[in-house]
Design a protein around this motif. Structure first.
Motif, PDB file in Angstrom:
ATOM      1  N   ILE A  33     -70.723  11.681 -45.733  1.00 29.60           N
ATOM      2  CA  ILE A  33     -71.689  10.597 -45.468  1.00 29.60           C
ATOM      3  C   ILE A  33     -71.317   9.832 -44.200  1.00 29.60           C
ATOM      4  N   SER A  34     -70.010   9.653 -43.974  1.00 32.74           N
ATOM      5  CA  SER A  34     -69.577   8.899 -42.800  1.00 32.74           C
ATOM      6  C   SER A  34     -69.743   9.684 -41.500  1.00 32.74           C
ATOM      7  N   THR A  35     -70.136  10.968 -41.605  1.00 35.37           N
ATOM      8  CA  THR A  35     -70.368  11.750 -40.386  1.00 35.37           C
ATOM      9  C   THR A  35     -71.855  11.789 -40.035  1.00 35.37           C
ATOM     10  N   ARG A  36     -72.700  11.249 -40.923  1.00 35.47           N
ATOM     11  CA  ARG A  36     -74.141  11.298 -40.671  1.00 35.47           C
ATOM     12  C   ARG A  36     -74.550  10.278 -39.624  1.00 35.47           C
ATOM     13  N   LYS A  39     -75.474   6.383 -41.852  1.00 33.06           N
ATOM     14  CA  LYS A  39     -74.299   6.443 -42.741  1.00 33.06           C
ATOM     15  C   LYS A  39     -74.532   5.604 -43.984  1.00 33.06           C
ATOM     16  N   LYS A  40     -75.562   5.926 -44.725  1.00 31.24           N
ATOM     17  CA  LYS A  40     -75.885   5.090 -45.869  1.00 31.24           C
ATOM     18  C   LYS A  40     -76.674   5.898 -46.883  1.00 31.24           C
ATOM     19  N   ARG A  70     -71.961   1.444 -47.256  1.00 37.11           N
ATOM     20  CA  ARG A  70     -72.480   2.812 -47.100  1.00 37.11           C
ATOM     21  C   ARG A  70     -73.116   3.321 -48.390  1.00 37.11           C
TER      22      ARG A  70
END
Lengths: 309, 182
Positions: A33-36, A39-40, A70
């Motif tokens: 998710i933190s690479t999208r 990020k949420k 997030r």
């Protein structure tokens, strides 16, 4: 389908191997998710998380706040210096007042060991221990284990050396519980004044020389020297400490060639770790730890809010 | 998990293969080839079907069609209910979705809530030009205004029944069975 049966996350000591695995597996899924670009995810919409910090923190507090955001939870930060604590309100009164505002999770860091446990028995909300005195820091140990698993593919059977002020380190204590449960061999080293009595009863090997602990290690975990303790006469001077216990190119050479170097931060450059090691991306995973921290805390928030009624 | 009572086998291995072959051609026909087309399988039932469709479409067209995997756990609308928490699986969409035609793939279309969650998730990844839906089984009982573009078999079912899609990759056999819901 496994779920976390706990109301609170107070320490690694009372966590089972299955629970640790569940948290690490969940965190692994959250890493993406933190690479999208966005990020949420909407998972914890309508839930609120209060970060109650009675001690200074950059990493842990930001990490918990980002983790909540997030997942779409509302996060509120309270630091002691700007709270009613300065007006003399007790921890118990503060907690009861926060409880009355019906958050879902309270994350607490406090200088007194056991403070999160006190709150857990007092309020309905889930309590997450974000560090209590020199007792435990469970989310740090979980993110360390996630980082080890990510880099080494496993935890069981690895040799992990933990170096520094073991006696005052909640990071060391939580990691010793966690890593031993997951089947790693843990060696600790530090000056005798920084090794707690009976530490060997936790199932770790104890050395007083850094070189003995680092030899053949897969993972070298350096602890922060708490500079404020220099006045307590537990070590003569920073310079002398650094001469014996600073991780540098030479003594790291004793570890396995593919050994990774960890540090919970904040680092004192040239005291417990030399700058060239800390900044060397081929062995240092310090920033991976920080990145994994957000995912681990997302997993904790997710499992606590979804799993309890 | 307790074994549920099997009531009826509605599709065997050949049946599943023929359905997927037909769907692969239908997807290509409707989209006039595979330009800008990507496949996204929904975890866990849709992954293997999406992989098989990828293989079929790629062999028909002679080049590989991109494939992604989507986990919708974090987008469910029943997540706050007690006991519903399960560890989310990994989402892996290794390409940009913006302006792509996305074919979502799942095994069974039922209430439509999974598809609603999947569409919300996809849109968080970018702005697809179009989202289409391919399912092996449509069993009815929709709770949302959602329909599939490509259906292997329409299977009117009772609410006390469950439709279970078994695949070689998952449990060693290819079949669609109606089982008794406990």
């Amino acid at each position: 389908m496994m779920k976390l049966a706990k109301k609170d996350i107070l320490g690694i000591r009372d966590m089972s191997r299955e629970e640790i695995n569940l948290i690490l597996d969940t965190a692994e899924s959250f890493l993406e998710i933190s690479t999208r670009e966005i990020k949420k995810v909407p998972t914890l919409r309508g839930k609120s998380v209060i970060n109650l910090f009675y001690e200074a923190s950059t990493r842990t507090r930001t990490s918990f706040e980002l983790a909540g955001k997030r997942l779409s939870a509302d996060t509120i930060n309270i630091s002691a210096s700007t709270s009613s604590a300065v007006k003399g309100e007790t921890l118990i009164d503060t907690a009861r007042n926060l409880e009355a505002m019906t958050p879902d999770i309270i994350v607490i860091r406090h200088s007194a060991a056991g403070a999160p446990h006190l709150l857990a028995g007092l309020v309905r909300q889930s309590i997450i221990n974000a560090g209590d005195g020199s007792h435990e820091h469970p989310s740090q140990a979980l993110l360390d284990m996630l980082t080890i698993k990510e880099k080494k593919g496993k935890i069981a059977g690895l040799k992990v050396a933990i170096i520094g002020d073991i006696a005052h380190s909640r990071v060391a204590r939580s990691n010793i519980y966690g890593l031993s449960k997951m089947g790693a061999e843990v060696v600790v080293a530090g000056p005798p004044t920084m090794l707690p009595r009976d530490i060997d009863k936790l199932g770790v090997r104890v050395c007083t020389k850094l070189e003995d602990a680092v030899a053949d290690a897969d993972v070298v975990m350096m602890l922060r020297i708490q500079l404020e303790r220099e006045k307590q006469n537990i070590f003569p001077s920073l310079r002398e400490y650094a001469r014996h216990y600073c991780l540098n190119r030479r003594n790291l050479g004793l570890a396995k060639p593919d050994a990774i170097v960890m540090h919970p931060g904040p680092i004192n450059r040239g005291v417990e770790i030399s700058p060239d090691i800390a900044d060397d991306p081929t062995c240092s995973v310090i920033l991976n730890q920080v990145n994994n921290g957000v995912a681990v805390r997302m997993a904790l928030l997710y499992l606590l809010t979804g799993g309890s009624e | 998990m307790k074994a549920k009572k099997r009531l009826k086998v509605v599709m065997d291995s050949d049946g599943i293969e023929r359905c997927l072959t037909r769907i692969a051609y239908e997807i290509l026909e409707k989209n006039k080839g595979m330009d800008g087309l990507v496949i996204v399988g929904i975890r866990t039932g849709g992954i293997y079907l999406a992989q098989r469709l990828q293989k079929k479409i790629s062999s028909i067209e002679g080049r590989k069609i991109p494939l992604g995997v989507l986990d919708i756990t974090l987008y469910r609308d029943d997540i706050a209910k007690a006991g519903k928490t399960s560890p989310p699986g990994k989402t892996d969409i290794p390409f940009d979705l913006t302006d792509k035609k996305v074919v979502l793939v799942d095994d069974v279309l039922f209430t439509g809530r999974t598809i609603r969650a999947a569409m919300d998730a996809l849109i968080d990844f970018g702005r697809p030009r179009m989202i289409q839906l391919a399912v092996l089984i449509d069993r009815g009982h929709r709770e949302l205004p959602i329909r599939a573009d490509f259906v292997g078999k329409n299977l009117p079912s009772s609410l006390w029944e469950a439709v279970s899609v078994n695949l070689n990759e998952k449990n060693g056999t290819d079949e669609v069975v109606i089982v008794e819901e406990k």
